[in-house]
Write a protein that holds these residues in place. Structure first.
Motif, PDB file in Angstrom:
ATOM      1  N   LYS A 178      47.897  43.496  54.442  1.00 50.98           N
ATOM      2  CA  LYS A 178      46.799  42.921  53.670  1.00 50.98           C
ATOM      3  C   LYS A 178      46.668  41.442  54.035  1.00 50.98           C
ATOM      4  N   ASN A 179      45.866  41.160  55.053  1.00 50.56           N
ATOM      5  CA  ASN A 179      45.731  39.791  55.544  1.00 50.56           C
ATOM      6  C   ASN A 179      44.367  39.178  55.253  1.00 50.56           C
ATOM      7  N   ASP A 180      43.487  39.935  54.602  1.00 51.98           N
ATOM      8  CA  ASP A 180      42.171  39.391  54.277  1.00 51.98           C
ATOM      9  C   ASP A 180      42.257  38.599  52.979  1.00 51.98           C
ATOM     10  N   PHE A 181      41.111  38.117  52.508  1.00 57.28           N
ATOM     11  CA  PHE A 181      41.101  37.305  51.297  1.00 57.28           C
ATOM     12  C   PHE A 181      41.230  38.183  50.052  1.00 57.28           C
ATOM     13  N   SER A 182      41.615  37.538  48.957  1.00 61.90           N
ATOM     14  CA  SER A 182      42.012  38.264  47.757  1.00 61.90           C
ATOM     15  C   SER A 182      40.906  38.395  46.713  1.00 61.90           C
ATOM     16  N   PHE A 183      40.044  37.398  46.594  1.00 60.51           N
ATOM     17  CA  PHE A 183      39.005  37.382  45.556  1.00 60.51           C
ATOM     18  C   PHE A 183      37.638  37.606  46.206  1.00 60.51           C
ATOM     19  N   VAL A 184      36.927  38.635  45.770  1.00 59.20           N
ATOM     20  CA  VAL A 184      37.155  39.574  44.680  1.00 59.20           C
ATOM     21  C   VAL A 184      37.796  40.827  45.257  1.00 59.20           C
ATOM     22  N   SER A 185      38.539  41.580  44.454  1.00 60.36           N
ATOM     23  CA  SER A 185      39.189  42.796  44.914  1.00 60.36           C
ATOM     24  C   SER A 185      38.156  43.860  45.277  1.00 60.36           C
ATOM     25  N   ASP A 186      38.188  44.300  46.531  1.00 60.58           N
ATOM     26  CA  ASP A 186      37.304  45.380  46.966  1.00 60.58           C
ATOM     27  C   ASP A 186      37.585  46.673  46.207  1.00 60.58           C
ATOM     28  N   HIS A 187      38.864  46.979  46.016  1.00 61.62           N
ATOM     29  CA  HIS A 187      39.238  48.207  45.319  1.00 61.62           C
ATOM     30  C   HIS A 187      38.702  48.215  43.888  1.00 61.62           C
ATOM     31  N   ALA A 188      38.911  47.103  43.184  1.00 66.24           N
ATOM     32  CA  ALA A 188      38.435  47.018  41.798  1.00 66.24           C
ATOM     33  C   ALA A 188      36.920  47.104  41.741  1.00 66.24           C
ATOM     34  N   THR A 189      36.247  46.448  42.681  1.00 66.02           N
ATOM     35  CA  THR A 189      34.788  46.514  42.733  1.00 66.02           C
ATOM     36  C   THR A 189      34.312  47.933  42.974  1.00 66.02           C
ATOM     37  N   LEU A 190      34.938  48.601  43.922  1.00 64.51           N
ATOM     38  CA  LEU A 190      34.540  49.950  44.319  1.00 64.51           C
ATOM     39  C   LEU A 190      34.699  50.945  43.184  1.00 64.51           C
TER      40      LEU A 190
END
Length: 236
Positions: free
Chosen positions: A112-124
């Motif tokens: 997991k090397n990308d940025f943290s905010f906003v969570s893609d998983h939580a958004t999805l």
């Protein structure tokens, strides 16, 4: 945002450590379960709920089948739109993953090397769940509960701050609700056209083209004209 994350007195960081500490104390097998659930399992479960709801709608049929299927079709589309909206947000905020700025975290997923905010998983998952709630309350509530647990799992896994998850929930909810009227206006005519199709009408209603024929204006009129013609022939 990144500066706030570096402060050890920040409640966001404290809650991160408190939740992630559960992973340190849990058995190894439980962490592996949480890793699968947080990465794939809950998303898959919500998709199954959407499919289950669609199956019930098409079996029931009825006059509202097309609009109901349109609402369900919006669920995956809303998730996709929300993730796309998140792309510039993540690039603008550029918040590092928590394990890159804080020591002692139990990280359950590598790479997991990308940025943290906003969570893609939580958004999805929340976009899927809220859109499903708009289409069907009972299935939607179950999906929202799963989405909330999914957000908890992302913090448990050490890959997101709690505010990353909250931001994802807010973004997914906003997209699913605010764009729903426009989506329904565009998708309902499409699902009605599909319902009338002899080949793919079963995707909207199990009655297929027979149900659409029974509601069509041309075919009933033709039947009426044929009946009147038959009566005239008998009279003659």
């Amino acid at each position: 945002m990144a500066g706030l994350a570096e402060s050890g007195s920040n409640p966001d960081v404290e809650l991160l450590y408190d939740i992630n500490a559960l992973a340190k104390d849990a058995p190894h097998w439980f962490d592996r379960v949480m890793e699968f659930v947080g990465e794939y399992g809950l998303l898959f479960a919500i998709v199954l709920l959407v499919l289950w709801c669609w199956w019930g709608v098409r079996r029931r049929g009825g006059e509202d089948a097309a609009s109901s299927v349109a609402a369900l079709l919006w669920a995956p589309l809303a998730a996709g739109v929300a993730v796309l909206v998140n792309v510039p947000i993540r690039g603008f905020v550029e918040r590092p993953r928590p394990f890159k700025t804080h020591d002692g975290l139990e990280v359950l997923v590598d790479g997991k090397n990308d940025f943290s905010f906003v969570s893609d998983h939580a958004t999805l998952v929340m976009a899927l769940a809220v859109a499903l709630f708009v289409a069907h309350r009972r299935f939607g509530i179950a999906a929202i509960v799963l989405a909330l647990f999914g957000g908890f799992a992302r913090v448990y896994m050490g890959v997101h701050y709690p505010t990353d998850v909250v931001g994802g929930f807010a973004l997914g909810t906003a997209v699913a609700l605010l764009l729903s009227p426009l989506a329904m206006a565009l998708l309902t005519p499409l699902t009605r056209a599909i319902e009338r199709s002899p080949r793919v009408g079963w995707l909207v209603s199990a009655r297929g083209p027979e149900g659409a024929a029974g509601r069509g204006a041309v075919i009933p009129g033709a039947r009426k004209e044929s009946a009147e013609a038959g009566e005239r022939d008998l009279a003659a």
